[in-house]
Design a protein around this motif. Sequence first.
Motif, PDB file in Angstrom:
ATOM      1  N   ALA A  17       0.832  -1.207   0.000  1.00 29.17           N
ATOM      2  CA  ALA A  17       0.000   0.000   0.000  1.00 29.17           C
ATOM      3  C   ALA A  17       0.862   1.251   0.000  1.00 29.17           C
ATOM      4  N   SER A  18       1.916   1.248   0.816  1.00 29.86           N
ATOM      5  CA  SER A  18       2.823   2.395   0.879  1.00 29.86           C
ATOM      6  C   SER A  18       3.533   2.629  -0.442  1.00 29.86           C
ATOM      7  N   LEU A  19       3.940   1.547  -1.086  1.00 35.93           N
ATOM      8  CA  LEU A  19       4.660   1.658  -2.354  1.00 35.93           C
ATOM      9  C   LEU A  19       3.855   2.385  -3.420  1.00 35.93           C
ATOM     10  N   VAL A  20       2.546   2.192  -3.408  1.00 38.32           N
ATOM     11  CA  VAL A  20       1.703   2.841  -4.420  1.00 38.32           C
ATOM     12  C   VAL A  20       0.997   4.084  -3.867  1.00 38.32           C
ATOM     13  N   GLY A  21       1.425   4.538  -2.680  1.00 41.38           N
ATOM     14  CA  GLY A  21       0.936   5.799  -2.135  1.00 41.38           C
ATOM     15  C   GLY A  21      -0.507   5.789  -1.689  1.00 41.38           C
ATOM     16  N   LYS A  22      -0.975   4.652  -1.149  1.00 48.94           N
ATOM     17  CA  LYS A  22      -2.362   4.552  -0.690  1.00 48.94           C
ATOM     18  C   LYS A  22      -2.418   4.058   0.747  1.00 48.94           C
ATOM     19  N   SER A  23      -3.518   4.403   1.432  1.00 50.69           N
ATOM     20  CA  SER A  23      -3.740   3.829   2.750  1.00 50.69           C
ATOM     21  C   SER A  23      -4.047   2.346   2.582  1.00 50.69           C
ATOM     22  N   LEU A  24      -3.920   1.581   3.658  1.00 50.75           N
ATOM     23  CA  LEU A  24      -4.167   0.140   3.586  1.00 50.75           C
ATOM     24  C   LEU A  24      -5.599  -0.145   3.133  1.00 50.75           C
ATOM     25  N   SER A  25      -6.572   0.554   3.703  1.00 47.54           N
ATOM     26  CA  SER A  25      -7.977   0.302   3.360  1.00 47.54           C
ATOM     27  C   SER A  25      -8.262   0.661   1.900  1.00 47.54           C
ATOM     28  N   THR A  26      -7.712   1.787   1.423  1.00 46.15           N
ATOM     29  CA  THR A  26      -7.905   2.196   0.027  1.00 46.15           C
ATOM     30  C   THR A  26      -7.247   1.209  -0.923  1.00 46.15           C
TER      31      THR A  26
ATOM     32  N   ASN B 152     -11.031  -8.132  -8.719  1.00 44.75           N
ATOM     33  CA  ASN B 152     -12.004  -9.106  -8.207  1.00 44.75           C
ATOM     34  C   ASN B 152     -11.363 -10.151  -7.294  1.00 44.75           C
ATOM     35  N   ILE B 153     -10.332  -9.753  -6.585  1.00 38.81           N
ATOM     36  CA  ILE B 153      -9.652 -10.630  -5.628  1.00 38.81           C
ATOM     37  C   ILE B 153      -8.906  -9.724  -4.651  1.00 38.81           C
ATOM     38  N   SER B 154      -8.774 -10.161  -3.409  1.00 36.77           N
ATOM     39  CA  SER B 154      -8.034  -9.348  -2.448  1.00 36.77           C
ATOM     40  C   SER B 154      -6.537  -9.468  -2.734  1.00 36.77           C
ATOM     41  N   PRO B 155      -5.736  -8.444  -2.406  1.00 39.52           N
ATOM     42  CA  PRO B 155      -4.284  -8.549  -2.637  1.00 39.52           C
ATOM     43  C   PRO B 155      -3.657  -9.701  -1.866  1.00 39.52           C
ATOM     44  N   LYS B 156      -4.174  -9.974  -0.671  1.00 40.22           N
ATOM     45  CA  LYS B 156      -3.646 -11.085   0.121  1.00 40.22           C
ATOM     46  C   LYS B 156      -3.852 -12.418  -0.591  1.00 40.22           C
TER      47      LYS B 156
END
Length: 287
Positions: A207-216, A226-230
């Motif tokens: 999330a940090s690498l792409v400049g976004k909050s974890l939730s975003t 259509n799938i979670s990153p995890k």
Amino acid sequence: MTKNFYSLPQAIYELEGVRPILLNANNSILHKKLSQSMLDMEKIIVSHSIVYVISGTVKIVTQDYQETIVSEKEMLFMPKNSYIISDYVQKGSPMEVYLFFFDHTISTRFFSLYPQQHSQVKIEPLKLKTTNNILHYINSLASMQYKYINDQSMLEIKLLEFLALVQEQNSTFIQVLKNSEIQDSSLDIKTYMSKYYDKELSIEEWASLVGKSLSTFNRHFKKHYNISPKQWLLQENMQLAFTMLKNGKNTSECAQEFGYSNVSNFIKAYKSIHDNTPKQHQLQTSD
């Protein structure tokens, strides 16, 4: 998985010889002192970083084989998402540096204080001029003792002060920083993750690498793919595990390679993706 790989700044916080002056998540000011050289260390930088060398030499080699050497009383800015191989080389006395890490939030705040017209520049490690004001700032850090090292407000103040001093005599710095932030906002997340998925980064670090909050980040990824990153990372890792098993690795070796201390947990994860256990797959492919 990659040997001697570090995700910065998180991986450095627990290293011997590192003293946090102020630290909060992926923003920090650190003092690092090494009694021996550290060579061929692979790193991906999650936050923007500036290194100031007190003694010794830092050599940085980027993914496109560009080499930069930073000597005593010199500074180097490394944009986030930089994938580098670094050498920390001591020369007689211990190798000593100060490290400054700052994320998208700090960068945005800095831009608001120094509004400038955007100009296109190459995003790459940038040697910075060191001024007397910067030297006074660096020297003051040695005696600083904050009541709470995780004081977020104080950390933001000290980082913004440092960035302002850097900008005084380094006009290109803010443009490289801006271009890096703009590039991150248009980054194809899945393509980028496909490139580095084997580096054992946490979802928070992605999330940090792409400049976004974890939730975003989680919401954006699931909406688009259509799938979670995890779950996506699990699929990619278990596909790599399948290839490793096919090439002769045993189950225990694969479990260790992917950071599973318990082999049963690895087998469970593998079966959740492939519907078969590693042993069943090996038996099928050997027939």
